[in-house]
Design an enzyme around this catalytic site. Structure first.
Site, PDB file in Angstrom:
ATOM      1  CE  LYS A   1      -0.871  -0.537   4.921  1.00  0.00           C
ATOM      2  NZ  LYS A   1      -1.810  -1.159   5.817  1.00  0.00           N
ATOM      3  NE  ARG A   2       5.298   0.439   3.332  1.00  0.00           N
ATOM      4  CZ  ARG A   2       4.623  -0.590   3.841  1.00  0.00           C
ATOM      5  NH1 ARG A   2       3.552  -0.371   4.580  1.00  0.00           N
ATOM      6  NH2 ARG A   2       4.970  -1.835   3.592  1.00  0.00           N
TER       7      ARG A   2
END
Ligand code: GLU
Length: 438
Positions: free
Chosen positions: A215-216
């Site tokens: 998700k980063r």
């Protein structure tokens, strides 16, 4: 169009614990395409049993992202349907009923901590997966599976299976990370005496360097595409090709093309490689062919939200026809248009410094202003001729006037063609900027 006779019922079952990830959006899309291809039913089910991790923002991100991508659901929150409610937090009575069935068959019991456990057979299971092929998981010697925690909340595996049964789901299409959970899900189906649905586990999405997308990573959240103003149809197109192939040598597929061609057999076995540049390129392709009117409708609210003071009248077709070839996303239109639609615009200091280092721009701009003042009709051919006259009077090449003129009018070295800029600004504004530049 949902055909009531179609047996296909699929669901997207996100947990509202963070952003809507592109992996989740792709899972939603594959389910949606499968449903639409078979004129079946696409269900949205919110798996919000984990109070600790759910947030209202995450819930909103699901609705906003799916709506932006045009993935409409036939049954689900805000829509209703015969198998609701569609939020797990509202289905406790249904889960209690299923738990009672297990308890009545002596397949569940309460342990010393107060949790309820399922006497899980943990046997060897062969999963006839429609994408991964038959996958065998060996039997295990594990403690019995908890289905309800001591605090009364239910465990994911239990509610997931109960809901797929209750909602009549025919095909479970989800990320491959859930494949190892499936043997335990089959144990539950067996305990309830229900034939399981078909399973189709979609391979993962990897970064260009082969690592699992997290998700980063840039481009991981659907909200990023929304806020950067990618063309939503292009993002849809891109996500469809991320792990699925219609086996045709082209890249652009509109929604209807995708629906017509989508089959689970077209999902590739290997992991999909994420490529944000390709998504941007596709988005540009969609803008390049947009008609001015729908482009304006998409652009105007975006510009307003970005703080530009503009109106539909300030964005004529001619300008939009040029703009559409220059942008891959709407955020790129903001700096291009700023100087054309309002008097307060950013100036590129480095470009101005470069201009001054070449020669004093003042006499050049004055000559241009004089030539423009004499133009009869304020349109491209006449304006272009005026630039030529000014250059001739100064004894320099026409090209040498372009850069100073552009900087004085827009503060930027790139952007639209010079005559487009002049036409857009109009006589008064253009002359004002040329004479005031100092
Ligand atoms: N809530 C689960 C997830 O977000 C859904 C798993 C499934 O589709 O069965 O991963």
């Amino acid at each position: 169009m949902v055909n009531a006779m179609s047996p296909v019922r699929v669901r997207f079952a996100p947990s509202p614990t963070g952003m809507l990830h592109v992996g989740g959006a792709r899972t939603a899309l594959f389910n949606w395409l499968f449903a639409r291809h078979h004129q079946g039913t696409f269900i949205l089910r919110v798996e919000d049993t984990d109070d600790q991790r759910n947030t209202p923002e995450a819930n909103e991100a699901i609705f906003s992202g799916l709506t932006w991508l045009g993935l409409d659901w036939d049954e689900g929150p805000n829509r209703g349907g015969p198998r609701g409610p569609y939020r797990q937090s509202e289905r406790t009575a249904i889960y209690e009923g299923y738990l009672a069935k297990l308890q009545a068959a002596d397949l569940a019991y309460t342990d010393a901590d107060g949790s309820v456990r399922f006497r899980c057979p943990n046997t060897t299971r062969a999963i006839p997966d429609l994408i991964c092929g038959e996958t065998v998981f060996a039997g295990r010697t594990e403690p019995d599976m908890t289905v309800r925690r001591a605090n009364g909340s239910f465990i994911f595996h239990f509610v997931n299976v109960v809901d797929d049964i209750e909602m009549g789901v025919t095909h479970v299409i989800r990320g491959e990370d859930h494949l190892p959970n499936t043997p335990r899900h089959l144990d539950l189906y067996e305990a309830f005496g229900v034939t399981p649905p078909h399973f189709a586990h979609i391979p993962l999405i990897l970064n260009a360097n082969g690592s699992k997308m997290s998700k980063r990573d840039e481009g991981a959240s659907v909200a990023e595409y929304q806020s950067a103003g990618y063309h939503p149809e292009a993002v849809l197109n891109y996500l469809a090709l991320l792990g699925w192939s219609p086996k045709e040598d082209r890249e652009l597929f509109c929604r209807e093309d995708l629906i017509a061609r989508f089959t689970l057999g077209g999902i590739t076995r290997g992991n999909a490689m994420f490529n944000l540049d390709k998504c941007g390129w596709l988005s540009g392709q969609y803008f390049h062919v947009m008609e001015p009117a729908p482009f304006r409708d998409m652009l105007l609210p975006y510009l307003t939200a970005a703080g530009l003071q503009t109106t539909a009248d300030a964005l004529p077709d001619s300008l939009l026809l040029e703009l559409r070839t220059k942008v891959r996303m709407l955020s790129e239109a903001v700096p291009l248009l700023a100087a054309l639609v309002q008097d307060d615009f950013p100036v590129d200091a480095a470009a101005v410094a470069k201009l001054r280092s070449q020669s004093d721009p003042k006499p050049l701009l004055d000559a241009l202003a004089t030539a423009f003042a004499g133009v009869g009709t304020w349109q491209a051919a006449d304006l272009d001729a005026a630039i030529g006259r000014a250059a001739e009077g100064l004894g320099i090449k026409k090209g040498a006037l372009m850069f100073p003129c552009r900087i004085a009018l827009t503060g930027q070295s790139g952007g639209f063609g010079l005559t487009t800029i002049l036409e857009q600004l109009g006589r008064e504004r253009a002359l004002d900027r040329l004479t005031r530049f100092s």
